[in-house]
Design a protein around this motif. Sequence first.
Motif, PDB file in Angstrom:
ATOM      1  N   MET A 249       0.855  -1.179   0.000  1.00 55.62           N
ATOM      2  CA  MET A 249       0.000   0.000   0.000  1.00 55.62           C
ATOM      3  C   MET A 249       0.889   1.227   0.000  1.00 55.62           C
ATOM      4  SD  MET A 249      -1.168  -0.475   3.966  1.00 55.62           S
ATOM      5  CE  MET A 249      -2.011   1.071   4.152  1.00 55.62           C
ATOM      6  N   PRO A 250       0.395   2.329  -0.562  1.00 56.07           N
ATOM      7  CA  PRO A 250       1.254   3.506  -0.633  1.00 56.07           C
ATOM      8  C   PRO A 250       1.576   4.051   0.755  1.00 56.07           C
ATOM      9  CG  PRO A 250      -0.957   4.005  -1.436  1.00 56.07           C
ATOM     10  CD  PRO A 250      -0.928   2.535  -1.145  1.00 56.07           C
ATOM     11  N   ALA A 251       2.807   4.472   0.951  1.00 58.78           N
ATOM     12  CA  ALA A 251       3.176   5.114   2.201  1.00 58.78           C
ATOM     13  C   ALA A 251       2.448   6.457   2.262  1.00 58.78           C
ATOM     14  CB  ALA A 251       4.679   5.314   2.263  1.00 58.78           C
ATOM     15  N   PRO A 252       2.307   6.998   3.458  1.00 59.98           N
ATOM     16  CA  PRO A 252       1.588   8.266   3.607  1.00 59.98           C
ATOM     17  C   PRO A 252       2.156   9.413   2.761  1.00 59.98           C
ATOM     18  CG  PRO A 252       2.355   7.383   5.721  1.00 59.98           C
ATOM     19  CD  PRO A 252       2.676   6.368   4.690  1.00 59.98           C
ATOM     20  N   GLN A 253       1.481  10.498   2.829  1.00 63.35           N
ATOM     21  CA  GLN A 253       1.760  11.657   1.976  1.00 63.35           C
ATOM     22  C   GLN A 253       3.172  12.225   2.074  1.00 63.35           C
ATOM     23  OE1 GLN A 253      -0.298  12.788  -0.230  1.00 63.35           O
ATOM     24  NE2 GLN A 253      -1.897  11.348   0.337  1.00 63.35           N
ATOM     25  N   LEU A 254       4.018  11.584   2.926  1.00 65.55           N
ATOM     26  CA  LEU A 254       5.377  12.093   3.108  1.00 65.55           C
ATOM     27  C   LEU A 254       6.146  12.202   1.802  1.00 65.55           C
ATOM     28  CD1 LEU A 254       6.288   9.912   6.189  1.00 65.55           C
ATOM     29  CD2 LEU A 254       5.908  12.375   6.174  1.00 65.55           C
ATOM     30  N   ALA A 255       5.760  11.375   0.827  1.00 63.28           N
ATOM     31  CA  ALA A 255       6.470  11.382  -0.450  1.00 63.28           C
ATOM     32  C   ALA A 255       6.377  12.735  -1.147  1.00 63.28           C
ATOM     33  CB  ALA A 255       5.934  10.278  -1.351  1.00 63.28           C
ATOM     34  N   ARG A 256       5.346  13.533  -0.780  1.00 63.06           N
ATOM     35  CA  ARG A 256       5.240  14.857  -1.392  1.00 63.06           C
ATOM     36  C   ARG A 256       6.008  15.851  -0.537  1.00 63.06           C
ATOM     37  NH1 ARG A 256      -0.371  16.818  -2.106  1.00 63.06           N
ATOM     38  NH2 ARG A 256      -1.357  14.801  -1.893  1.00 63.06           N
ATOM     39  N   LEU A 257       7.247  16.058  -0.909  1.00 64.54           N
ATOM     40  CA  LEU A 257       8.117  16.930  -0.129  1.00 64.54           C
ATOM     41  C   LEU A 257       7.964  18.371  -0.576  1.00 64.54           C
ATOM     42  CD1 LEU A 257      11.376  14.815  -0.144  1.00 64.54           C
ATOM     43  CD2 LEU A 257      10.033  15.420   1.854  1.00 64.54           C
ATOM     44  N   PRO A 258       8.337  19.298   0.298  1.00 66.00           N
ATOM     45  CA  PRO A 258       8.344  20.707  -0.123  1.00 66.00           C
ATOM     46  C   PRO A 258       9.271  20.891  -1.318  1.00 66.00           C
ATOM     47  CG  PRO A 258       8.763  20.497   2.239  1.00 66.00           C
ATOM     48  CD  PRO A 258       8.771  19.112   1.671  1.00 66.00           C
ATOM     49  N   GLU A 259       9.045  21.922  -2.050  1.00 60.81           N
ATOM     50  CA  GLU A 259       9.813  22.198  -3.251  1.00 60.81           C
ATOM     51  C   GLU A 259      11.327  22.239  -2.962  1.00 60.81           C
ATOM     52  OE1 GLU A 259       7.992  24.769  -5.827  1.00 60.81           O
ATOM     53  OE2 GLU A 259       9.772  25.116  -7.046  1.00 60.81           O
ATOM     54  N   GLY A 260      12.089  21.664  -3.856  1.00 57.24           N
ATOM     55  CA  GLY A 260      13.543  21.731  -3.717  1.00 57.24           C
ATOM     56  C   GLY A 260      14.152  20.479  -3.119  1.00 57.24           C
ATOM     57  N   TYR A 261      13.336  19.644  -2.474  1.00 58.20           N
ATOM     58  CA  TYR A 261      13.855  18.414  -1.899  1.00 58.20           C
ATOM     59  C   TYR A 261      13.643  17.257  -2.877  1.00 58.20           C
ATOM     60  CZ  TYR A 261      13.965  20.805   2.604  1.00 58.20           C
ATOM     61  OH  TYR A 261      14.223  21.672   3.621  1.00 58.20           O
TER      62      TYR A 261
END
Length: 137
Positions: free
Chosen positions: A108-120
């Motif tokens: 299952m997909p890991a939580p929304q952590l994969a969407r990092l702030p811009e630049g990371y």
Amino acid sequence: MNHQILHTLEQKNVRPTPMRMLVLEQFLHARAARSLGELETAMPRADRITIYRTLRTFEKKGILHAIADGSGATLYALCPDACGPAHHRDFHPHFHCVRCGATTCLDMPAPQLARLPEGYQLLDMEVQLRGICPDCR
Ligand SMILES: [Zn+2]
Ligand SMILES: [Zn+2]
Ligand SMILES: [Zn+2]
């Protein structure tokens, strides 16, 4: 001769050797992630260094991924098809059972952590869940 073993090695561009097939077989039949020590016990006639080298090759080729189990030991588990040489896509959570000690990959997909702030730029992510597995409940 196991068709699935050959297919996996071929798909990830790994030359099939008897040792590689033997090690991979250990993972196709196990639900939980396995440590080097467990593999040694399961394959008493294989030598530790050879097993370790095979694990490293599989990790590089995207067949297995390493999981830190939190106690300092490294576990290995099968990768999804999306993994390949030099790029792993194992951004799924791992579940550690506090009763039997098994660590399993959760599909299952890991939580929304994969969407990092811009630049990371994300290279790796480990999400560890702890609890009680279905076998122990
Ligand atoms: Zn992977
Ligand atoms: Zn359990
Ligand atoms: Zn995993």
